[in-house]
Scaffold this active site. Structure first.
Site, PDB file in Angstrom:
ATOM      1  CB  THR A 105      -0.924   0.051   1.238  1.00 25.56           C
ATOM      2  OG1 THR A 105      -0.108   0.158   2.405  1.00 25.56           O
ATOM      3  CG2 THR A 105      -1.813  -1.177   1.370  1.00 25.56           C
ATOM      4  CG  HIS A 106       0.412   4.364   1.269  1.00 22.93           C
ATOM      5  ND1 HIS A 106      -0.414   5.461   1.107  1.00 22.93           N
ATOM      6  CD2 HIS A 106      -0.177   3.599   2.230  1.00 22.93           C
ATOM      7  CE1 HIS A 106      -1.447   5.362   1.945  1.00 22.93           C
ATOM      8  NE2 HIS A 106      -1.324   4.241   2.633  1.00 22.93           N
TER       9      HIS A 106
ATOM     10  CB  SER B  57      19.483   1.457 -25.366  1.00 27.10           C
ATOM     11  OG  SER B  57      20.316   2.565 -25.597  1.00 27.10           O
TER      12      SER B  57
ATOM     13  CE  LYS C 148      18.432   1.978 -20.656  1.00 25.18           C
ATOM     14  NZ  LYS C 148      17.422   2.266 -19.758  1.00 25.18           N
TER      15      LYS C 148
ATOM     16  CD  GLU D 292       8.952   2.146 -20.895  1.00 26.93           C
ATOM     17  OE1 GLU D 292       9.257   2.746 -21.938  1.00 26.93           O
ATOM     18  OE2 GLU D 292       9.792   1.797 -20.052  1.00 26.93           O
TER      19      GLU D 292
ATOM     20  CD  GLN E 105     -18.866  12.663 -42.083  1.00 28.40           C
ATOM     21  OE1 GLN E 105     -19.836  12.457 -42.801  1.00 28.40           O
ATOM     22  NE2 GLN E 105     -17.885  13.449 -42.449  1.00 28.40           N
TER      23      GLN E 105
ATOM     24  CE  LYS F 239     -19.852   7.007 -39.629  1.00 29.31           C
ATOM     25  NZ  LYS F 239     -20.375   8.262 -39.000  1.00 29.31           N
TER      26      LYS F 239
HETATM   27  N1  ARG Z   1     -21.302  10.301 -43.392  1.00 25.90           N
HETATM   28  C1  ARG Z   1     -22.486  10.549 -42.638  1.00 25.90           C
HETATM   29  C2  ARG Z   1     -22.216  10.204 -41.155  1.00 25.90           C
HETATM   30  O1  ARG Z   1     -21.255   9.560 -40.903  1.00 25.90           O
HETATM   31  C3  ARG Z   1     -23.586   9.722 -43.160  1.00 25.90           C
HETATM   32  C4  ARG Z   1     -24.947  10.290 -42.941  1.00 25.90           C
HETATM   33  C5  ARG Z   1     -25.156  11.425 -43.839  1.00 25.90           C
HETATM   34  N2  ARG Z   1     -26.461  12.002 -43.657  1.00 25.90           N
HETATM   35  C6  ARG Z   1     -26.701  13.224 -44.031  1.00 25.90           C
HETATM   36  N3  ARG Z   1     -27.891  13.660 -43.845  1.00 25.90           N
HETATM   37  N4  ARG Z   1     -25.797  14.005 -44.526  1.00 25.90           N
HETATM   38  O2  ARG Z   1     -22.921  10.575 -40.272  1.00 25.90           O
END
Ligand code: ARG
Length: 468
Positions: free
Chosen positions: A155-156, A277, A283, A290, A322, A325
């Site tokens: 601990t610590h 290294s 090393k 890491e 959008q 993603k």
């Molecule tokens: N590339 C758009 C997205 O990833 C797709 C949907 C587009 N819809 C629109 N009304 N422009 O959200």
């Protein structure tokens, strides 16, 4: 520039605007899901009498061909299209002609992208889960082999009480087990189909959303079309679960880095998982551990980014979304890479049992047990605590451990000490007497290992089976 929506426009889009707006460079990652969703959509359209059987057959054949050609490298996804949806639709029309123009009947890119992202996330939840399961198997094996490998518990970052390697690794087993449970919860909650929500307000075509949902392996359709196209909660939950996985990996990596240092020497990372290294010939660095620790920041970044993106968006779809993603894809790939590498690193790592044991014997890890010994002789705990505290000071002065003192020296500090003290505070006794559920005593540990074995055997049937 090939766009689906040119009709209303009299001028070409500015080139920079086009590039800024386009998503094909990253949404091509879910071309499979886009095609899968489109096939389910047209199968449903035909069942509902909206498309003829010939039209449906032509579309399904065309879409299947596109998928095959992409997979075989015959068809390249090019950036002349705005997004993967436009790419697939344009290709379909090129292949099968007019029937292809009916694919988008009763659908918007808003519900289409909502579906694609869900399908993609759903698959990835399963593959992260699979990697976690593999890691749990590795950890359980280490636990089985090391129920009697003594080491100090901290601990610590100060030595506290003796534990075993099985117990320490078992702590991480529990963390990664909860990580799997989190994934399972998310999967259950997100497994509803948004397709059929249209742009935001459903559609006037008589779609059978229950049927589409069942074709795609969902529990059912989502129940509000506005929510369907603008919900990204599941992405946030998934990124939160991924962040927690990274936090757990990172803590473990930090310990491995410490344990692998010259000062600890508890473990040695295998040559195959270490680096050297360019200047210092001696090393052998724990770069992989890491890097995993370092990459945690990038996964947290994805979570904070999407939380921030979503916070001010009015209903329903807005282009901000959008942004769900790129960082999500990156976070998923990062976590999968880290889990696989971490598993390999731990599997090949050597544990230096004697070093751990010696370390556990030094640093007064048996002080609590020495106090408990006096309690057993009728001394109130608070007094015993004070006596052992003085004893520790005495030992520090003499540079020795409690068990190195003679019985006379011990008695001079407290007359309640007797010969049986040596056995009572030996490392073995200290560990083996800790037998409450969840404690490091080997017998207690073996029971937990059995429970976890059954858990791993049972869970094989979990989410994946449901999905299939
Ligand atoms: N590339 C758009 C997205 O990833 C797709 C949907 C587009 N819809 C629109 N009304 N422009 O959200």
């Amino acid at each position: 520039m090939a766009q689906l929506w040119g009709g209303r426009f009299t001028k070409e889009t500015d080139k920079l605007v086009y590039a800024f707006n386009a998503s094909i460079s990253f949404d091509q990652k879910f071309y499979r899901q886009d095609i899968e969703g489109s096939i389910a959509h047209v199968v449903m359209l035909e069942k509902q009498g909206i498309l003829t059987q010939d039209e449906k057959d032509a579309i399904v054949k065309g879409l299947t061909g596109i998928r095959q050609d992409i997979e075989n490298g015959v068809l390249e996804i090019t950036e002349e299209y705005e997004d993967i949806h436009s790419f697939v639709e344009a290709n379909l029309i090129e292949r099968i002609g007019d029937a292809g123009k009916k694919l988008h009947t009763g659908r918007s890119r808003n519900d289409q992208v909502a579906l694609d992202m869900r399908l993609y996330t759903r698959v990835e939840i399963l593959s992260v889960d699979e990697l976690l399961k593999e890691l749990l198997k590795t950890l359980l094996q280490i636990m089985e082999e090391h129920v009697q490998t003594y080491m100090p518990g901290f601990t610590h970052l100060q030595k506290a009480q003796p534990i075993t390697l099985a117990h320490h690794v078992g702590a991480y087993f529990e963390m990664f087990k909860r990580d799997r449970q989190r994934l399972e919860d998310i999967y259950k909650r997100m497994n509803y189909c948004p397709l059929g929500a249209g742009a935001l307000a459903g559609t006037t075509y008589p779609l059978d959303r229950y049927y589409t949902a069942s074709l795609l392996g969902f529990e059912g359709p989502t129940l509000n079309s506005m929510d369907s196209v603008s919900d990204r909660d599941y992405v946030i939950e998934f990124l939160s679960a991924l962040s927690t996985i990274m936090m757990h990996l990172s803590r473990f990596c930090e310990e491995i880095i410490l344990w692998n240092s010259n000062e600890y020497r508890f473990v040695e990372i295998d040559d195959t998982y270490a680096t050297g290294s360019s200047i210092m010939p001696q090393k052998k660095n724990p770069d992989i551990a890491e890097l995993i620790r370092g990459k945690t920041g990038r996964v947290y970044g994805a979570l904070i980014s999407i939380l921030t993106t979503m916070k001010g968006i009015p209903l329903a779809y807005n282009k901000d979304m959008q942004e769900d993603k790129e960082l999500t894809f990156d976070a998923i790939d990062t976590v999968k890479g880290c889990l696989a590498l971490f598993n390999g690193m731990v599997q090949t790592m050597k544990f230096h049992q004697p070093v751990m044991e010696t370390s556990a014997m030094l640093g007064f890890t048996n002080a609590t047990d020495a106090a408990d010994y006096l309690v057993g002789k009728g001394v109130p705990f608070r007094d015993a605590h004070g006596i052992i505290g003085r004893l520790v000071l005495y030992c520090i002065d003499k540079s020795c451990s409690i068990e190195d003192l003679t019985i006379e020296e011990l008695k001079s500090i407290s007359p309640d000490f007797e010969e049986d003290v040596y056995d009572a505070i030996s490392l073995k006794t200290c560990v083996e007497k800790r037998l409450t559920v969840g404690a490091p005593g080997p017998d207690a540990m073996r029971k937990v290992i059995q429970i976890e074995k059954e858990y791993l055997a049972g869970i094989e049937k979990g989410m994946v089976e449901k999905h299939e």
